[in-house]
Design an enzyme around this catalytic site. Structure first.
Site, PDB file in Angstrom:
ATOM      1  CB  ILE A 149       5.105  -0.962  -2.387  1.00 24.93           C
ATOM      2  CG1 ILE A 149       3.915  -0.712  -3.306  1.00 24.93           C
ATOM      3  CG2 ILE A 149       6.251  -0.019  -2.707  1.00 24.93           C
ATOM      4  CD1 ILE A 149       3.361   0.688  -3.209  1.00 24.93           C
ATOM      5  CB  THR A 178      -4.641 -13.913  -1.778  1.00 30.57           C
ATOM      6  OG1 THR A 178      -5.271 -12.854  -1.085  1.00 30.57           O
ATOM      7  CG2 THR A 178      -4.119 -14.941  -0.810  1.00 30.57           C
ATOM      8  N   GLY A 205      -2.776 -10.301  -5.654  1.00 29.83           N
ATOM      9  CA  GLY A 205      -1.857  -9.915  -6.712  1.00 29.83           C
ATOM     10  C   GLY A 205      -0.745  -9.057  -6.151  1.00 29.83           C
ATOM     11  CD  GLU A 206       3.501  -9.425  -8.691  1.00 29.28           C
ATOM     12  OE1 GLU A 206       4.625  -9.878  -8.490  1.00 29.28           O
ATOM     13  OE2 GLU A 206       3.048  -9.167  -9.812  1.00 29.28           O
ATOM     14  CE  LYS A 249      -5.674  -4.866  -4.763  1.00 28.82           C
ATOM     15  NZ  LYS A 249      -6.577  -4.518  -3.673  1.00 28.82           N
ATOM     16  CG  ASP A 261      -8.184  -7.647   4.950  1.00 30.13           C
ATOM     17  OD1 ASP A 261      -7.901  -8.081   6.089  1.00 30.13           O
ATOM     18  OD2 ASP A 261      -7.441  -7.784   3.979  1.00 30.13           O
TER      19      ASP A 261
END
Lengths: 248, 362
Positions: B23, B27, B29-30, B46, B147
């Site tokens: 989903i 930078t 990761g996934e 994550k 962020d």
């Protein structure tokens, strides 16, 4: 590594040889244990790491030491990894290379400075792999509360209460900070809440300097303001332990 | 695990969760949607990228774990546990570490890009209230998010907003005035002017700028200032918020990059004027205007924002968000980008330079 049904090479029954309580009670164990603590402190100072970072490294060391059978590991590898990890946890990271070369020099004072060769890379890989191993063992729980912030807060309150002159002429603040730093080399933090350790450090410093903390008609002694469940006897016992540190 | 005679203190294997779909990525990761094999509860996994790390376990992940462990709030995504996966000796892959989060059905960027999702004023108030409550909580705990953007705001099926992705977050102290933080934080479109000008001792105000950008998006449905470079971003800010001068921002000439940029002069501040086509509510306009204040010292903080008339005038914040319960599919920006290519969204796309963002949005 812990999965069943898998041929695992690591056989590491969590045999704990001695508990933190036993270590604190029996002074005979201290010199051996403090050797590593002093190594952490000396390397930390050479790496220009602050008191909190060094205390953090020592705390991670205490946690790990009593979590598993420490005889399975090289204690200096554990100690170096603690410093490396603590510098990251406290947001003042030091490069792996600096941590390794500095602590190598502390450990081998007679040897020349470590060159970046295959031996260095072996050490580095050991530290990096061991860091991950420690994080997993400690379930990533490496930022537990330290007594330092309590100490600062309590000292500020007492200084306002007692008047600044008493405090500065006797260098109470510096004395407390140094006492706390020294006591952090033994695993008191595993046995007492950080607030109690901070209170005891102040109690010792105040007694040493014969300072009376005024109670102004309150029936409550000053330390109960910070640690409500603490009695004077317990406080004194803890202070005796702190003082024994200086006989070792 | 139960076969083991010893009670190892190791963390669990990620195999207890069944990965369903990816989903998100970045930078860091996934991110995967996954489901606990036993409890059937959904989670988001994550992955922390390891292996290429010269410096051992990434300090950013350590920070994220430390901060999320300390923060517990309804409007902050909850870190449930940390898992690991085994490396496979055949492929010489190292194991990974996974952060396991509660699962949220949507992210705000995904929802806002879907034209079928409509929010009325009182629903927007509810969502903004959640957003600011979460931010007030982290700021009171001396943490900067660094962020904030619509894609990092998660929305549950019940319409609860949660701040996520603390990968860039950091602890700050108000007294220490000598921060040496990096100014290369926050996604460009949400980056406050002081960051763009090289400020390194910034504070919570940078998060409030991003909040202003996100809030406007509830009406404009896409980011309001889509710069393609730092200079372009500053130009867009100037065109919307007026010229950046020592008159509006007294300490601006002390910033490293202030003299290096040749910024448009004598631009008028037109935040309310330009956004009024989209935002009809005058309190909403005023709150956005206060968040998008050039001088960080004068920018509204999260506490005052929560006390703003916007939240205390009719219609009051809604108790639920009706359209979300009708959505059967998860809305994630990552998935939308893949399905329908959305050229406006990625700043590196070539269309950007020919067609600057402000032309399209306003």
């Amino acid at each position: 590594m812990a999965d069943g049904g898998e041929k695992s090479k690591v056989v590491m029954p969590p045999v704990v040889k001695i508990s933190a309580q036993q270590l604190i009670e029996d002074k005979d164990h201290w010199p051996e244990y403090l050797k590593i603590g002093k190594f952490i402190a000396e390397s930390g100072i050479k790496l220009k790491l602050g008191s909190v970072v060094i205390a953090r490294a020592a705390t991670i060391y205490h946690r790990f030491y009593f979590l598993c059978d420490i005889s399975q590991f090289d204690r200096y590898l554990v100690a170096v990894t603690c410093l490396y990890l603590a510098s990251k946890v406290e947001d003042t990271p030091r490069r792996a290379r600096d941590v390794i070369t500095t602590s190598y020099k502390v450990l081998h004072k007679e040897k020349p400075i470590l060159k970046v060769d295959s031996f260095y890379w072996q050490l580095r890989d050991s530290v990096v792999n061991f860091e991950l191993f420690m994080l997993r063992m400690l379930k990533f729980d490496v930022s537990s509360e330290l007594p330092h912030k309590y100490l600062l807060h309590y000292l500020k309150s007492l200084q306002d209460w007692c008047g600044e002159s008493n405090w500065t002429t006797n260098h109470i603040n510096q004395l407390c900070w140094q006492l706390l730093q020294d006591t952090s080399l033994l695993p008191f933090i595993l046995l007492y809440p950080p607030s109690v350790i901070a209170t005891a450090v102040i109690y010792l410093a105040v007694k040493c300097n014969n300072i009376e903390v005024p109670s102004e008609g309150s029936t409550k002694p000053w330390w109960n303001v910070f640690s409500p469940n603490l009695n004077e006897e317990g406080l004194q016992q803890l202070c005796y332990k702190f003082m024994e540190l200086y006989d070792t | 695990m139960s076969k083991e005679p010893y009670n190892y203190p190791f963390i669990h294997d990620v195999g207890k969760y069944e990965k369903i779909t990816k989903i998100g990525h970045g930078t860091f990761g996934e991110v995967f949607k996954a489901r606990n094999r036993i409890s059937k509860e959904f989670v988001a996994l994550k992955r922390v990228l390891l292996g290429n790390e010269k410096e051992g376990f990434p300090i950013t992940s350590l920070r994220e774990i430390k901060i999320l462990r300390a923060l517990k709030h309804d409007n902050i995504v909850r870190l449930q546990e940390i898992c690991r996966s085994k490396g496979t000796p055949q492929s010489r892959k190292r194991g990974s570490i996974y952060l396991v989060f509660e699962f949220c059905a949507h992210d705000l960027a995904g929802l806002l890009q879907n034209p079928q999702v409509k929010f009325n004023l009182s629903e927007i108030k509810r969502m903004m209230k959640h957003l600011l409550s979460g931010l007030f909580y982290i700021h009171s705990n001396k943490v900067l998010h660094r962020d904030l953007k619509a894609a990092n705001v998660l929305v549950t099926r019940d319409g609860v907003l949660k701040l996520a992705d603390f990968g860039l977050a950091r602890v700050y102290s108000r007294k220490e005035k000598t921060h040496c933080f990096t100014n290369r934080v926050v996604t460009l479109w949400y980056r406050a002017p002081e960051l763009l000008l090289g400020c390194r001792d910034y504070g919570p105000a940078i998060d409030m700028w991003a909040i202003g950008c996100i809030m406007a998006e509830f009406w404009t449905r896409s980011a309001i200032m889509q710069g393609n470079s730092e200079t372009n971003q500053l130009t867009l800010i100037t065109q919307l918020c007026g010229s950046i001068t020592p008159e509006v921002y007294p300490d601006v000439d002390k910033l490293d990059l202030f003299k290096k940029f040749d910024l448009p002069a004598s631009q008028k501040r037109r935040v309310k004027e330009r956004l009024s086509h989209y935002v009809r509510d005058r309190h909403a306009l005023d709150l956005i205007d206060r968040c998008l204040t050039i001088d960080p010292a004068k920018r509204i903080d999260s506490d005052s924002a929560l006390n703003h008339d916007f939240f205390w005038s009719d219609p009051l914040p809604a108790s639920k968000i009706s359209c979300l319960s009708r959505l059967n599919v998860s809305m994630f920006e990552f998935l939308i980008d893949r399905k329908t290519t959305n050229p406006q969204h990625r700043p590196e796309q070539s269309q950007m330079s020919q067609q600057p963002g402000y032309d399209r949005v306003f």
